[in-house]
Design a protein around this motif. Structure first.
Motif, PDB file in Angstrom:
ATOM      1  N   GLU A   1       0.834  -1.202   0.000  1.00  0.00           N
ATOM      2  CA  GLU A   1       0.000   0.000   0.000  1.00  0.00           C
ATOM      3  C   GLU A   1       0.871   1.256   0.000  1.00  0.00           C
ATOM      4  OE1 GLU A   1      -3.105   1.977   3.091  1.00  0.00           O
ATOM      5  OE2 GLU A   1      -3.392  -0.157   2.680  1.00  0.00           O
ATOM      6  N   LYS A   2       1.946   1.244   0.794  1.00  0.00           N
ATOM      7  CA  LYS A   2       2.855   2.396   0.831  1.00  0.00           C
ATOM      8  C   LYS A   2       3.561   2.585  -0.514  1.00  0.00           C
ATOM      9  CE  LYS A   2       3.740   2.457   5.789  1.00  0.00           C
ATOM     10  NZ  LYS A   2       4.732   2.300   6.854  1.00  0.00           N
TER      11      LYS A   2
ATOM     12  N   GLU B   1       2.369   1.731  -3.427  1.00  0.00           N
ATOM     13  CA  GLU B   1       1.353   2.267  -4.340  1.00  0.00           C
ATOM     14  C   GLU B   1       1.180   3.774  -4.129  1.00  0.00           C
ATOM     15  OE1 GLU B   1      -1.342   2.552  -7.314  1.00  0.00           O
ATOM     16  OE2 GLU B   1      -0.170   0.772  -6.819  1.00  0.00           O
ATOM     17  N   GLN B   2       1.152   4.211  -2.857  1.00  0.00           N
ATOM     18  CA  GLN B   2       1.028   5.639  -2.562  1.00  0.00           C
ATOM     19  C   GLN B   2       2.241   6.406  -3.088  1.00  0.00           C
ATOM     20  OE1 GLN B   2       0.530   5.710   1.675  1.00  0.00           O
ATOM     21  NE2 GLN B   2      -1.660   5.232   1.597  1.00  0.00           N
ATOM     22  N   LEU B   3       3.439   5.830  -2.915  1.00  0.00           N
ATOM     23  CA  LEU B   3       4.657   6.485  -3.419  1.00  0.00           C
ATOM     24  C   LEU B   3       4.644   6.582  -4.939  1.00  0.00           C
ATOM     25  CD1 LEU B   3       7.396   4.983  -1.084  1.00  0.00           C
ATOM     26  CD2 LEU B   3       6.590   7.340  -1.146  1.00  0.00           C
ATOM     27  N   GLN B   4       4.165   5.525  -5.601  1.00  0.00           N
ATOM     28  CA  GLN B   4       4.098   5.566  -7.066  1.00  0.00           C
ATOM     29  C   GLN B   4       3.121   6.637  -7.537  1.00  0.00           C
ATOM     30  OE1 GLN B   4       3.171   1.468  -7.942  1.00  0.00           O
ATOM     31  NE2 GLN B   4       5.308   0.968  -8.394  1.00  0.00           N
ATOM     32  N   GLN B   5       2.012   6.793  -6.830  1.00  0.00           N
ATOM     33  CA  GLN B   5       1.051   7.840  -7.182  1.00  0.00           C
ATOM     34  C   GLN B   5       1.666   9.226  -6.973  1.00  0.00           C
ATOM     35  OE1 GLN B   5      -2.404   6.995  -4.829  1.00  0.00           O
ATOM     36  NE2 GLN B   5      -3.093   5.302  -6.132  1.00  0.00           N
ATOM     37  N   ALA B   6       2.413   9.382  -5.878  1.00  0.00           N
ATOM     38  CA  ALA B   6       3.073  10.667  -5.616  1.00  0.00           C
ATOM     39  C   ALA B   6       4.118  10.954  -6.692  1.00  0.00           C
ATOM     40  CB  ALA B   6       3.720  10.663  -4.233  1.00  0.00           C
TER      41      ALA B   6
ATOM     42  N   LYS C   1       2.349  12.060  -9.835  1.00  0.00           N
ATOM     43  CA  LYS C   1       1.858  13.435  -9.664  1.00  0.00           C
ATOM     44  C   LYS C   1       3.007  14.428  -9.801  1.00  0.00           C
ATOM     45  CE  LYS C   1      -0.561  16.348  -6.318  1.00  0.00           C
ATOM     46  NZ  LYS C   1      -1.145  16.414  -4.976  1.00  0.00           N
TER      47      LYS C   1
END
Length: 150
Positions: A25-26, A28-33, A36
């Motif tokens: 999950e972390k 995935e969040q880093l990849q989204q950041a 962006k």
């Protein structure tokens, strides 16, 4: 004893799966950041290219306007020498200093420019325009001296 080890092994696996899920999950969040931030960088690069193009266009306009003003001033000076009278006037040409006739050339913008530097560069361009206007004002003053001495 075997059941204790089996239960411990089961708990350890359960804990590892939970940690793996949290880490996934972390990630995935880093990849989204990252995505962006990459979009923001691409947008900033596009804005930078647009500002550079505008700066080059304005610089060309300034150069063209300066050339036109020099031609117009020269034409006005030539026309001021023509008179419609029978009086004979003797004109003493006061040469216009070379520093007033030199082109007002701004520094070229660097290949890569930050937004902050573009503000300083715009200030530099405005200073160049101010200097050109001061030179033209001085030329007009010299021209007015010739007109009022008649």
């Amino acid at each position: 004893m075997i059941s204790y080890f089996g239960y411990s092994n089961y708990q350890a696996r359960k804990q590892l799966k939970k940690e793996k899920s949290e880490l996934s999950e972390k990630i995935e969040q880093l990849q989204q950041a990252i995505e962006k931030n990459n979009q923001i960088i691409a947008d900033n690069e596009q804005s930078k290219r647009e500002l550079e193009n505008q700066s080059i266009s304005r610089q060309e306009q300034i150069m063209n306007n300066s050339k036109i003003m020099i031609v117009l001033i020269s034409l006005c000076l030539c026309l001021s020498l023509v008179a419609c009278t029978t009086e004979r006037k003797i004109y003493v040409n006061q040469p216009i200093p070379a520093n007033l006739l030199s082109d007002c050339l701004p520094n070229l913008p660097p290949q890569s420019m930050t937004f902050g530097y573009s503000l300083r560069y715009n200030e530099h361009l405005l200073n160049v325009i101010e200097k050109c206007n001061a030179d033209k004002r001085a030329i007009r003053e010299i021209s007015n001296v010739h007109l009022t001495d008649d």
